[in-house]
Design a protein around this motif. Structure first.
Motif, PDB file in Angstrom:
ATOM      1  N   ALA A   1       0.842  -6.125   1.683  1.00 24.44           N
ATOM      2  CA  ALA A   1      -0.566  -6.048   1.300  1.00 24.44           C
ATOM      3  C   ALA A   1      -1.401  -7.063   2.078  1.00 24.44           C
ATOM      4  O   ALA A   1      -2.536  -6.782   2.484  1.00 24.44           O
TER       5      ALA A   1
ATOM      6  N   GLU B   1       3.491   5.688  -1.536  1.00 26.16           N
ATOM      7  CA  GLU B   1       3.176   4.737  -2.603  1.00 26.16           C
ATOM      8  C   GLU B   1       4.328   4.712  -3.603  1.00 26.16           C
ATOM      9  O   GLU B   1       4.711   5.737  -4.148  1.00 26.16           O
TER      10      GLU B   1
ATOM     11  N   HIS C   1       6.328   1.913   3.241  1.00 23.57           N
ATOM     12  CA  HIS C   1       5.024   1.491   3.771  1.00 23.57           C
ATOM     13  C   HIS C   1       4.751   2.179   5.104  1.00 23.57           C
ATOM     14  O   HIS C   1       3.636   2.666   5.353  1.00 23.57           O
TER      15      HIS C   1
ATOM     16  N   PRO D   1       6.173  -6.129  -1.199  1.00 27.97           N
ATOM     17  CA  PRO D   1       4.878  -5.450  -1.274  1.00 27.97           C
ATOM     18  C   PRO D   1       3.701  -6.411  -1.101  1.00 27.97           C
ATOM     19  O   PRO D   1       2.668  -6.034  -0.526  1.00 27.97           O
TER      20      PRO D   1
END
Length: 411
Positions: free
Chosen positions: A99, A322, A317, A95
């Motif tokens: 990000a 989420e 993703h 993650p």
């Protein structure tokens, strides 16, 4: 020409044709969509029985290996500990990578459109309700409703119960599930024999809907997932330094032949002779090279659970889902456990068998896996490279703990 390259060529051809046709032929799109969906459903139907059979077989084999003596027991505990740790690493790092380097929003939207509408993930239940649901009241209902984690909990309990039976009864049940696993592998191999057709059809749909964005998204996927495998491969070097107390340069030099075979063959088994030679070069005794290394190849692939979880997180993703903490915890648990049942499978089969359960358990669609399996060739190189490097490091660590390192060879 390897089957994997044929599937990759089919995907590229489908994407290019789909991009060329665009939205000018809805009928062509519908035909490709039907063909691709039928092939995908063929993969889906094998997931539950294959996971159950492989997990039972893997646990029984692991328990048998652990009962072979102190060295084997220490090896199993060490290997399982590493599998859990690297999976937790993937749950944190993947993650973070996404990000920092997210998929282009326009490309993600086009890909989601190509895969069809996806219902938003339901809000996670309270933690107390989550714990209550972990133990199934009816394992068959759990299987029918794709409740993978409760089904896996039951399967683990059942598998360990088999290991406690007397030899004759244990052999009967273990043999039954081993035969069931082999039969399901045969079924999925039949489905994968049609993979060039199915992947071509899915590629056409993807190309018609997403256009050139599909290529960039697939490259992005390869880079993110391969990064997780690279971290694991690099972590083998401190394991060798601090666990086995090898000199870093000696370990790196000894691992190169096995790494070369791994890159060229994408097979840990084919790399085993070179791993044995490298371990002996580092001073590992025959007891460890004869027991630990073959066991590592049979039941331990350090990169598998971490990279499998990374794939599932990437698909989430991709699909704009989420993931909550409960889903991540479930993903870590399922990825760590199911790797025991898929380590002996060919790459394309293990890709579906290991990652589909993670996605289902986390509430992530598995449709993108049918496309991603076509480009698994590239991450698979890093999977094998990381596995053989960690295998040698762990073997050295076990050898030192067992007093099986020859003097003068290790630093």
């Amino acid at each position: 020409m390897k089957k994997a390259w044929i599937i990759l060529a089919a995907l590229i051809a489908g994407l290019l044709i789909g991009m060329a046709v665009g939205d000018r032929s809805p009928l062509f799109h519908d035909i490709a969509d039907v063909v691709g969906t039928i092939w995908l459903n063929g993969l889906r139907m094998t997931v539950i029985p294959l996971v159950v059979a492989l997990l039972i077989t893997g646990i029984v084999q692991t328990a048998n290996a652990a009962s072979a003596g102190r060295t084997a027991t220490r090896s199993v505990i060490t290997m399982i500990s590493i599998l859990v740790l690297v999976t937790i690493m993937a749950a944190i790092v993947t993650p973070a990578l996404l990000a920092i380097f997210p998929l282009d929003p326009d490309a993600a939207q086009a890909l989601r459109q190509a895969m069809g509408a996806v219902e938003p993930a339901a809000a996670p239940p309270p933690f107390s309700e989550f714990l209550k649901a972990v133990v199934p009241t009816n394992p068959f209902q759990a299987a029918a409703s794709d409740a993978l984690l409760p089904l896996i909990i039951f399967t683990i309990a059942f598998a360990f119960a088999i290991t406690r039976l007397e030899a004759g009864k244990k052999q009967i049940l273990a043999g039954f599930f081993e035969a069931m696993a082999e039969a399901m592998v045969t079924v999925i191999s039949w489905v994968l024999a049609l993979a060039p057709i199915g992947v071509f059809a899915l590629g056409v749909v993807l190309g018609m809907t997403a256009g050139a964005a599909a290529f960039g998204a697939l490259v992005h996927y390869v880079l993110v997932v391969t990064a997780i495998g690279t971290i694991i491969m690099l972590s083998a070097y401190p394991v060798a330094m601090f666990g086995a107390r090898f000199n870093l340069f000696d370990f790196a030099r000894a691992a190169i032949p096995a790494q070369s075979v791994a890159i060229s063959t994408q097979s840990s088994l084919a790399s085993l002779p070179a791993m044995v030679q490298g371990a002996k070069q580092l001073g590992v005794g025959a007891r460890s090279t004869d027991i630990v290394l073959p066991m590592a190849v049979a039941i331990f692939r350090a990169t598998s659970p971490a990279m499998n979880l990374a794939v599932a997180i990437y698909v989430a993703h991709w699909m704009g889902i989420e993931l909550g903490p409960e889903q991540i915890v479930i993903g870590v648990a399922v990825a760590s456990i199911t790797t025991l049942g898929s380590v002996s499978l060919p790459g394309s089969i293990s890709f579906i068998a290991a990652i589909a359960p993670i996605c289902i358990a986390m509430g992530i669609p598995i449709e993108p896996l049918a496309v991603l399996v076509a480009i698994e060739t590239f991450p698979d190189i890093m999977r094998t490279l990381g596995n053989v490097t960690m295998d040698i490091a762990v073997t050295g660590t076990i050898a030192r703990a067992e007093g099986d390192l020859e003097k003068g060879e290790a630093a």
